[in-house]
Structure formats: C-alpha cells, structure tokens
Motif scaffolding. Structure first.
Motif, PDB file in Angstrom:
ATOM      1  N   GLU A 121       0.823  -1.207   0.000  1.00 16.63           N
ATOM      2  CA  GLU A 121       0.000   0.000   0.000  1.00 16.63           C
ATOM      3  C   GLU A 121       0.859   1.259   0.000  1.00 16.63           C
ATOM      4  O   GLU A 121       0.517   2.259  -0.638  1.00 16.63           O
ATOM      5  CB  GLU A 121      -0.930  -0.011   1.213  1.00 16.63           C
ATOM      6  N   VAL A 122       1.981   1.204   0.727  1.00 19.08           N
ATOM      7  CA  VAL A 122       2.883   2.362   0.759  1.00 19.08           C
ATOM      8  C   VAL A 122       3.367   2.691  -0.643  1.00 19.08           C
ATOM      9  O   VAL A 122       3.357   3.846  -1.077  1.00 19.08           O
ATOM     10  CB  VAL A 122       4.075   2.098   1.697  1.00 19.08           C
ATOM     11  N   LEU A 123       3.804   1.655  -1.374  1.00 17.22           N
ATOM     12  CA  LEU A 123       4.318   1.893  -2.719  1.00 17.22           C
ATOM     13  C   LEU A 123       3.206   2.306  -3.679  1.00 17.22           C
ATOM     14  O   LEU A 123       3.406   3.166  -4.542  1.00 17.22           O
ATOM     15  CB  LEU A 123       5.027   0.638  -3.232  1.00 17.22           C
TER      16      LEU A 123
ATOM     17  N   VAL B  44      -7.869  -1.416   1.799  1.00 14.11           N
ATOM     18  CA  VAL B  44      -8.301  -0.904   3.102  1.00 14.11           C
ATOM     19  C   VAL B  44      -8.759   0.551   3.027  1.00 14.11           C
ATOM     20  O   VAL B  44      -8.747   1.261   4.022  1.00 14.11           O
ATOM     21  CB  VAL B  44      -7.159  -1.048   4.132  1.00 14.11           C
ATOM     22  N   MET B  45      -9.185   0.989   1.853  1.00 15.60           N
ATOM     23  CA  MET B  45      -9.700   2.349   1.714  1.00 15.60           C
ATOM     24  C   MET B  45     -11.058   2.452   2.402  1.00 15.60           C
ATOM     25  O   MET B  45     -11.748   1.454   2.612  1.00 15.60           O
ATOM     26  CB  MET B  45      -9.844   2.700   0.221  1.00 15.60           C
ATOM     27  N   GLY B  46     -11.430   3.661   2.758  1.00 16.08           N
ATOM     28  CA  GLY B  46     -12.752   3.891   3.307  1.00 16.08           C
ATOM     29  C   GLY B  46     -13.825   3.549   2.288  1.00 16.08           C
ATOM     30  O   GLY B  46     -13.580   3.562   1.080  1.00 16.08           O
TER      31      GLY B  46
ATOM     32  N   PRO C 198      -1.899   0.887  10.324  1.00 14.55           N
ATOM     33  CA  PRO C 198      -3.078   1.201   9.509  1.00 14.55           C
ATOM     34  C   PRO C 198      -2.678   2.042   8.300  1.00 14.55           C
ATOM     35  O   PRO C 198      -1.715   2.804   8.352  1.00 14.55           O
ATOM     36  CB  PRO C 198      -3.971   1.997  10.473  1.00 14.55           C
ATOM     37  N   THR C 199      -3.429   1.911   7.222  1.00 13.07           N
ATOM     38  CA  THR C 199      -3.079   2.576   5.975  1.00 13.07           C
ATOM     39  C   THR C 199      -2.945   4.084   6.134  1.00 13.07           C
ATOM     40  O   THR C 199      -1.989   4.692   5.645  1.00 13.07           O
ATOM     41  CB  THR C 199      -4.136   2.273   4.899  1.00 13.07           C
ATOM     42  N   ASP C 200      -3.904   4.707   6.830  1.00 14.22           N
ATOM     43  CA  ASP C 200      -3.840   6.156   6.965  1.00 14.22           C
ATOM     44  C   ASP C 200      -2.631   6.585   7.788  1.00 14.22           C
ATOM     45  O   ASP C 200      -2.024   7.631   7.548  1.00 14.22           O
ATOM     46  CB  ASP C 200      -5.135   6.710   7.576  1.00 14.22           C
ATOM     47  N   GLU C 201      -2.250   5.749   8.758  1.00 14.33           N
ATOM     48  CA  GLU C 201      -1.081   6.078   9.575  1.00 14.33           C
ATOM     49  C   GLU C 201       0.202   5.943   8.759  1.00 14.33           C
ATOM     50  O   GLU C 201       1.112   6.771   8.865  1.00 14.33           O
ATOM     51  CB  GLU C 201      -1.030   5.167  10.797  1.00 14.33           C
TER      52      GLU C 201
END
Length: 739
Positions: free
Chosen positions: A323-325, A361-363, A566-569
């Motif tokens: 997800e980061v990339l 894991v998007m909203g 978590p993705t947002d973090e």
C-alpha cells in the motif's frame, strides 16, 4: 526389481521409508534418485570451514585437532569440546553430558561431520553434531561410500544424514532395472547425451570426475528442457489471445506530457520507450520484463506507456506490492502529470486523464468512487495493490497492465489481470523490477517474457558510498554511525534506519527477509545448545526506535514505519517524512522500493547480514536521490573472513546492480533459488546452474520451441510431458514466476 514409481518403504523398510519422507519428502524410487548429491568429497580433501554460513545445516569433511572434556561451571554435568580443522580454519564441536565422544574423536582422525552452524564467543560451532569417521568399522555397509575416491554429499537434515541417504540410494540402485527414457533418441543423439538410467547411476555412484561430468550434462539438459517446454507452451498460449491495439498518437496526452518534461530522456529510456510503443501498437499481447538499476527511471518509462494506452481510448492498471508503494506511485504520477491528471476538473487540458488509487483498506466512500472510476473509464490510470485483481474490480477497457516488482506476485495474480481486457482478450503487460538479474536467469525464470534492461542512470543522480560497520569487533564504529546521522540532520538532511523485523510480537510482514518455508521444521536443539549460542534474534523496529530516540538520536524527530500500521497512519508517516517533518525514519523493508525522498542522505541497515545482496542494493537506492551524496552503512555482528561478511563487503565495493545480481546468484546455492528452501515446495530442479549453463539453456529453448510449435499440448510426446510434470511441479512453476 524396483520401478520408478515404487514406494521406498517397500524397498527399504518402514523405518527408512518414513525417515526419508518426513525429512526430505522422498516417497518413491524416482524421488530418491532425483535427490542428487550436492557435491562430492574426496578422501584427501577437507571442506573449507571459512565458507560455512551461520544457520545452515552442513556436512563437511575435516580432521580432529583436539578433544577435551570438562565440568560445566554454571550447571552440573560435563561439556566435551572438539576442534576440527581444514588446515586453515577451525570449527568447534560441542557435546553436553556426552563425554564418550572424547574416546572417538582422537587427534588426527578424519571424518564427515554434520550439523547446524551456530556462533558462540564469535566463533563458529556445531552443537551435538552427527559424524562418521573414516576407518570406523562399526557399520561397514554404511561407510562403503568412503571406500571410493568420490564420496557423495547429499542435501540432508538434522534427522537424516548424508551417509544414511547414500546407503539408501545404494540399496535402491541394487534393485533398480532402469527407466524408459523420456527424451526422444534423435534429440539425445543430436545433443550428444547419455541415457537417463546411465546418468542417474553415474551421478550417485561415480568412479571418476569424468563420469560425474557426463551424468550432469544429461541431467542438466532434462531440467533445462522441462523448463523451456513450460515457457514455450506459455508463449504459444499468450500469442494466441488477441490484445487491444494501442497505437501512438501525436496529439494526445502522451505527446503533451513529453512536451512539458523538465528534463531529457536518457538514451535507454528513449530506446525502450520505442520498443514498448511498437509492441503496444499490435494486436498481440506484449509481455515485457523491464529490469534496471535503482533510480534508472523505469517509472517514467511505464508512465509514458500508460499514457499511450490512454490515448488509444484504453485504460492502464499499475499493480504495486504494498500500500505504501501504491500510494507513493499515485502521488508521484499525479505530480509528474500535473494538470494532465485533472480530467473533468475546471481548466484541465482537453487531453487530460485521471489517476485513481485503489487499495484493499480504503474507506467505503473512497473505495466506491475508485471502483466507479475504474468501471466507467473515468480513470485512465488505476493504481493499486492486489485489490486490483479481485473479481469485483472491473475496467471499462483495460489496455495495459504494469506490474511493479514482479517478485512480489504469484502467477495466478499476474494471470488474473491478463484476462481483464475487453472481449476476453489479454492486455499488454509490462513487468518491472529494480533487482537486475543476469541474462541466463531472466531467460530461465522469466522465460515467457521478453527482457529489456535499463542500465543508464539519469543525470543529476548523486553517488552513494557504502561501508560495513562491524559492530561486534568495533563498537565505536556503531557510535560513529549515529554521529553521522546527527551530522547529516544538522545539514538539513534526513536518514533511514532499517531493521529486519517489526517486533512487539505482532509478527513479521511480507516485506521482511524471507521466512522459513511453510511446513519446514526447525530441528529442535538441546536446551544446553541454545544456551551455548549467542546468535540473538533479529533487531526489530519497535525495539530500536525508542532506544535511538532516547539514546544516541535524542532530540531528533524519529518516526516509525512498518507494514502492520493502519493505511492512513502509514500514509501520514510517509507524508511527514517526505515533507521534512521527521529527521529519522525507523522502518522495515517496506521502504525497499518506490519510496522517493530526495532529501534523505543516510541509510543505516541493522543486521545487514540478514538481508540478501539484491535487497541491500534496493534499500540503499533510497538515498542519494537528490543533489547531496548518499551514504549507506551496513551494520553487522558477523565475524570477519566468513562468507556472509564477504557478501556484505562485496555490496560495499560496488554500486553496479547487475554485477551484484550475478554475485548474489554465485553466493546463494542453486537450491535456494530454484528449490524448496525458498519456494516452500519440494522440487527436483537442482542440477542446472543458471550462470554457467547458458549454452544448455539456449539449446533447450530452441528445442522446446520446435517441439511446441508442432505439438503444443505434447500429445505426441508423452515422455516429454511426463518429464515436465516430474521435474516442474505446478507449485514450482508458480515459484519461478514469483522469483
């Protein structure tokens, strides 16, 4: 007599059959005869102790130098320690409460010693090893292999030693009457190869090195041919499917993007761009592997290809391993495109497109909109993780798939996107990797792909210097490491500190160094053995970060990043680091690829010995991306003059990724690349050397193409079809795609 498919327990007895199955997954005569010797020892030849690696199970020929027994100081009982040597280096053998070994391990005695290499007091040792001494007549039949000039040394385990395997092989060969040769006689004659049955006998019971060579030539051919038949069938299948033609336009978004590029393309970027453009203009699917140095500009090449697909009225999907990339790619592509990525917005150019990010894991609201953009065609470029290949994700007209870091994905994942083109066709596929690999490896592992290499670095890339920090030998060097970070931060720069693990018991992530294969059992060692080993667990982010923040990096702004956040973090941490709001980022290998922070100038890799050569090269590519030079420090406690330490020093000595890739392949055992240690599945592909057997691989490729062109399903070649299923298990073929 024994046949190829006979069960070993019937021939060898239930005890031996069960031991071979539980330790090595060998159940039939064919399985055992395909379990080739790893190497051969000679009576007068001793194994180089300096070449041993910590953690591996070894079988070595050595000479006893001394053996003493003493009382343990910390607990009741005795400890017997023997020193064995190859004449240059020494290795310690340790036995707890087993002093009878002293009467057998007499100075001057030679034998084969088998066990797991560990480290204690900065010295290599085997704890409670098994051994067979030359001249020991307790079991003459088990030592017949020592009577000949060449002694086969088999891949073994703690519970099943090489001399036991040799004895089982000998018993089976005494009862075996051979096997029908799967390779047509005319092919063998043309290649000058021996028969299969003869080769199998010679590989296990050679009378000379010449016989070993003849046997290997045949067995290598079988493995190379089986591989190339698989890939020839895939190439035949791929070109039989239609692909959406994506011809270049002179007045579209691709041309507009080229006009606003603030720099000149390198010659390599231009040449490969032309190759891709021509392939995408056809109605046959492009299948191209683009490999290149860290920072060579592969992403720009991919973006220009994606824009060509958009100009043709198609869509492009980019699959990233994390997800980061994925988020990094979405941001960087949008920034590179500028107004050209604002389709539908006020003031956007008419030719503009839209870049959409889609992850698992998007909203709910964001994800719904991203799915709609992909399905409606509103998004010309869709970037995401494995979530992109889920069934419920649909595209309006998918023309191109870009797979970043191919080694993170399996064959099913790649094939899932291959069927997403409109009308049931296959989109064009561009596979990218920043881990350069030698040509023969590419030809073997990526046999269904055309390969292109991007070697030239764009102008303005700063040099990266690399040094090994021997923390155990020179602790002051580690102190100096943290001082260097403080110095760079004082200049306004930033730093990475990379650790192998996350810590705090939440488990390691996929980005960490390879774990043990599923189902592989770690041999249990005696309690005393564990206490006698000072090999500590790998350092973890959650342990190292607070220690640095309260210790040598006190006062600096230290952040943490790993795959379990978590993705947002994760996104917030990367944004903060990219904006200069953090001085130091302590992370796992989640930063290995794609992360671009030009202001970062220092990369400290803790426990660097626990990473592979190519992974170290990838990691250090995160620094030196701006105008200031980069510095990479490889921290390790591994002793000098060991193979592992030499590997780190080799990384420090060159920044040529292609040279390092070749070195990596030379240092890693062939079985680690093509065998069960990495794939998690038993494989009989063990003889072929990808660096040394280029001529065999090329000849096999030609032969396979000829066979498949005339007989795509191998219906007229049942022997070859059987050989493919025998040598290339389905799970193994999947592993080759992941490598």
């Amino acid at each position: 007599m024994a046949s190829w498919d006979d069960k070993l327990d019937r021939l060898l007895g239930a005890k031996s059959g069960k031991a071979l199955e539980s330790a090595l997954e060998l159940t039939t005569v064919g399985d055992l005869l395909r379990h080739y010797p790893r190497r051969y020892a000679e009576r007068g030849e001793l194994t180089r102790i300096a070449d041993l690696a910590i953690g591996e199970h070894v079988s070595i020929m050595a000479e006893v130098r001394s053996c003493v027994t003493r009382q343990m100081a910390s607990r009741p009982g005795t400890i017997t320690q023997a020193i064995i040597t190859d004449g240059r280096a020494q290795l310690s053998l340790t036995f707890f409460k087993q002093k009878y070994h002293q009467t057998k391990l007499l100075p001057g005695t030679r034998g084969m010693f088998s066990g797991k290499v560990s480290q204690y007091n900065k010295k290599l040792q085997l704890t409670h090893p098994d051994y067979k001494l030359i001249g020991d007549e307790e079991d003459g039949s088990a030592l017949q292999e020592f009577a000949s000039g060449l002694i086969p040394v088999y891949p073994a385990s703690k519970d099943l030693q090489t001399w036991t395997i040799a004895n089982c092989v000998r018993q089976v060969l005494d009862q075996w009457d051979g096997v029908a040769d799967p390779v047509p006689e005319e092919m063998l004659t043309e290649a000058g190869l021996s028969g299969l049955s003869e080769a199998l006998r010679r590989i296990h019971q050679p009378n000379s090195w010449a016989e070993v060579t003849i046997a290997k030539q045949r067995l290598k051919w079988d493995e190379a041919l089986a591989l190339q038949l698989v890939f020839a069938q895939r190439r035949h299948s791929a070109v039989s499917r239609p692909a959406p033609s994506c011809p270049r336009r002179g007045d579209g978004v691709a041309a507009a993007f080229d006009e606003v590029l603030p720099f000149t393309l390198t010659d390599g970027q231009r040449e490969i761009g032309e190759l891709i453009s021509a392939d995408m203009a056809t109605d046959h699917p492009m299948n191209l592997l683009l490999q290149g140095e860290v920072g060579s500009g592969k992403t720009l090449v991919a973006l220009r290809a994606m824009l060509q697909a958009v100009d043709a009225g198609r869509q492009a999907a980019m699959l990233a391993p994390t997800e980061v990339l994925a988020a990094q790619h979405a941001r960087s592509l949008a920034e590179m495109l500028g107004d050209l990525a604002r389709a539908g917005e006020l003031g956007a150019p008419d030719v503009a497109t839209r870049v959409t990010l889609l992850t698992g894991v998007m909203g709910a609201k964001e994800r719904k909109q991203a799915l709609l953009d992909a399905a409606s065609g509103a998004a010309g470029i869709v970037i995401g993780t494995h979530a992109l290949i889920q069934d419920r994700v649909s595209f309006a007209d998918l023309g191109l798939v870009v797979v970043d870091e191919q080694h993170r994905f399996g064959v099913e994942q790649r094939d899932a996107l291959r069927t997403r083109a409109a009308g049931g066709g296959s989109p064009h596929i561009l596979v990218m990797t920043a881990t350069p690999i030698p040509r023969t490896v590419a030809m073997t592992v990526y046999g269904d792909l055309k390969v292109a290499a991007l070697r030239e670095l764009p102008k303005g890339r700063s040099p990266i210097s690399t040094s090994v920090v021997p923390a155990a030998e020179k602790p002051r060097w580690l102190d100096r490491t943290w001082q260097r970070i403080r110095e760079e931060v004082a200049k306004g720069h930033q730093a990475y500190v990379v650790c192998p693990r996350i810590g705090e018991s939440e488990g390691d992530e996929d980005e960490a160094p390879p774990k043990k294969s599923k189902g592989a059992k770690e041999p249990k060692e005696p309690k005393e053995a564990k206490e006698e080993s000072d090999r500590r667990p790998p350092l973890a982010v959650m342990d190292v970060a607070p220690r640095l923040a309260s210790g040598p990096l006190r006062g600096l702004r230290v952040g943490v990043l790993h795959g379990k956040l978590p993705t947002d973090e994760k996104d917030a941490v990367m944004r903060a680091f990219g904006a200069g709001e953090l001085d130091v980022l302590v992370a796992t290998t989640v930063v290995e690829v794609g992360v671009n922070v030009p202001n970062a100038t220092v990369m400290v890799i803790m426990d660097a010995d626990r990473f592979g050569v190519s992974q170290l090269h990838q990691l250090r590519g995160r620094v030196g991306r701006g105008s200031a030079p980069g510095l990479c420090l490889l921290v390790s406690e591994i002793p000098a003059n060991t193979t592992t330490r030499q590997r780190l020093e080799a990384v420090a000595a060159t920044t040529d990724g292609f040279e390092l890739a070749r070195l990596d392949l030379e240092l890693r055992r062939e079985g680690d690349i093509l065998g069960s240690a990495q794939s998690g599945k038993r494989s009989t592909l063990k003889m072929l050397s990808l660096l040394q057997d280029e001529d065999v691989i090329e000849a096999a490729r030609v032969a396979a193409d000829d066979v498949v062109a005339a007989d795509p399903e191998l219906l007229s070649h049942p022997g070859l079809a059987g050989m493919v299923s025998d040598l290339i298990h389905e799970e193994h073929a999947e592993f080759l795609e992941k490598s």
